[in-house]
Design a protein around this motif. Structure first.
Motif, PDB file in Angstrom:
ATOM      1  N   PRO A  42       0.830  -1.213   0.000  1.00  0.00           N
ATOM      2  CA  PRO A  42       0.000   0.000   0.000  1.00  0.00           C
ATOM      3  C   PRO A  42       0.862   1.260   0.000  1.00  0.00           C
ATOM      4  O   PRO A  42       1.876   1.329   0.708  1.00  0.00           O
ATOM      5  CB  PRO A  42      -0.806  -0.133   1.299  1.00  0.00           C
ATOM      6  N   THR A  44       0.339   4.230   1.168  1.00  0.00           N
ATOM      7  CA  THR A  44       0.216   5.153   2.297  1.00  0.00           C
ATOM      8  C   THR A  44       0.117   4.368   3.598  1.00  0.00           C
ATOM      9  O   THR A  44      -0.228   3.188   3.612  1.00  0.00           O
ATOM     10  CB  THR A  44      -1.039   6.041   2.168  1.00  0.00           C
ATOM     11  N   THR A  45       0.429   5.068   4.680  1.00  0.00           N
ATOM     12  CA  THR A  45       0.220   4.541   6.029  1.00  0.00           C
ATOM     13  C   THR A  45      -0.490   5.610   6.842  1.00  0.00           C
ATOM     14  O   THR A  45       0.072   6.696   7.045  1.00  0.00           O
ATOM     15  CB  THR A  45       1.558   4.185   6.712  1.00  0.00           C
ATOM     16  N   SER A  47      -3.620   2.851   5.358  1.00  0.00           N
ATOM     17  CA  SER A  47      -4.157   2.595   4.018  1.00  0.00           C
ATOM     18  C   SER A  47      -5.513   1.916   4.133  1.00  0.00           C
ATOM     19  O   SER A  47      -5.768   1.163   5.079  1.00  0.00           O
ATOM     20  CB  SER A  47      -3.206   1.703   3.214  1.00  0.00           C
ATOM     21  N   ASP A 200      -8.866   7.650   1.867  1.00  0.00           N
ATOM     22  CA  ASP A 200      -7.785   8.156   1.024  1.00  0.00           C
ATOM     23  C   ASP A 200      -6.819   8.951   1.903  1.00  0.00           C
ATOM     24  O   ASP A 200      -7.192   9.979   2.471  1.00  0.00           O
ATOM     25  CB  ASP A 200      -8.352   9.050  -0.084  1.00  0.00           C
TER      26      ASP A 200
END
Length: 358
Positions: A42, A44-45, A47, A200
């Protein structure tokens, strides 16, 4: 879109660990598709992929689209009937700092995906998801049509224009509609506007920045308050991709073209309007101010013409922008209050699907 169509369909989805990919993965799972995902970890963290346990209902492969040999091997093992390509470096500002990575992922990644399809028996429908930013943006007040020229000022936008050209070349060279009876593959591309939705956490994206700032009780810093974009809830273009995939699967070359999926003209709104609406929905403590720093070029005005999808696919946007923003704020606040991310996301998917089918 026909939910029953997807039951038991073997679907290969790249980019399933991203924001849009996670929403689409859960939607396909809910309809009974046999789904294989191929993506990096993923981006982003936190996610949505991890919080909503997206990988639990599918075969999830962690791998790089740049590894053609592995991509071919995994795709052959999955034996997909439908391929949806969403793996991408999707941020404009990031592309200024990492242009080589952006072109490798978005251009050569598309080449690898289409060549893997070429080497895999049984694929019938391919949807390559690009971007509304693929067009040569002249800051026109009218929406861009599918026949308008490709371009792109920044590396991200330009790479998506290149991905469209790659798709066109592969369609003519290897998946030519004239020879459909021989190869059996129909390839379409999908261009969507600026999507918003719960889960998001991408950097330098308007709505995630707003939610993050409001959640901390801080004013959000806005770079371009007058910039106009074709905003839409993530489920709107995803419904278009699914409808397009069905039609390409069933009708073959008749729909093997480029398609726009955007909001109604009334929902192409300036950034300042979005922030004001979300501040009102969020309530106490929500505010914003202009960031006067130096920023790289971003288009000021962008709209899509979706007449083709309306007329030939019978697809049209269903959620007014105000309703879409309510869904975003509702998702964020309920998640913060402890709601299960998977159940929350599936709930919004099911509600939208009911509206779409009514």
């Amino acid at each position: 879109m026909t939910p029953e169509f997807w039951r038991g369909k073997r679907v290969f989805l790249t980019g399933h660990t991203g924001f849009k990919g996670s929403w689409l993965s859960l939607w396909l799972q809910s309809m009974g598709a046999e789904l294989t995902g191929y993506a990096l970890q993923p981006p982003t963290t936190p996610s949505l992929f991890e919080q909503a346990r997206v990988g639990d209902g599918m075969t999830s492969i962690t791998a790089d689209i740049a590894d053609l040999e592995q991509l071919v091997r995994v795709m052959r093992q999955a034996r997909p009937e439908i391929v949806i390509h969403m793996a991408a470096q999707s941020l404009v500002r990031y592309s200024y700092d990492h242009p080589v990575e952006t072109y490798l992922t978005n251009v050569m990644g598309t080449v690898h995906l289409l060549d893997a399809v070429r080497q895999t028996a049984g694929v019938k429908a391919v949807i390559n998801v690009t971007s509304d930013k693929c067009y040569d943006n002249r800051e026109w007040v009218w929406g861009y049509r599918e026949v308008d020229a490709m371009g792109g000022y920044d590396p991200y936008s330009n790479s998506k224009g290149c991905a469209e050209l790659v798709s066109s070349s592969y369609r003519q060279s290897f998946f030519n509609p004239r020879d459909y009876a021989v190869h059996g593959v129909a390839l379409a591309t999908a261009r969507a506007g600026n999507v918003i939705g719960g889960g998001d956490w991408a950097r330098d994206r308007l709505v995630p920045d707003i939610v993050a700032a409001f959640g901390k009780g801080q004013p959000v810093h806005i770079r371009n308050p007058h910039a106009i974009r074709p905003w839409q809830h993530v489920l709107e273009p995803l419904s278009g991709y699914l409808e397009l995939a069905e039609r390409v699967f069933n009708d073959g070359p008749a729909c093997a073209e480029a398609w726009n999926f955007g909001p109604s003209d009334d929902d192409a709104r300036p950034v300042a309007w979005i922030v004001e609406q979300m501040a009102g929905l969020w309530g106490e403590g929500a505010g914003w101010r202009v960031d006067d720093g130096v920023h790289p070029h971003e288009a000021g005005y962008l709209k899509l013409d979706v007449s083709k999808a309306r007329g030939r696919l019978n697809w049209h946007p269903m959620l007014p922008l105000g309703e879409a923003l309510k869904l975003v704020v509702d998702w964020a606040k309920r998640r913060e209050a402890g709601a299960d991310a998977r159940e929350l996301t599936l709930e919004q998917i099911m509600s939208y699907q009911m509206v779409r089918s009514s």
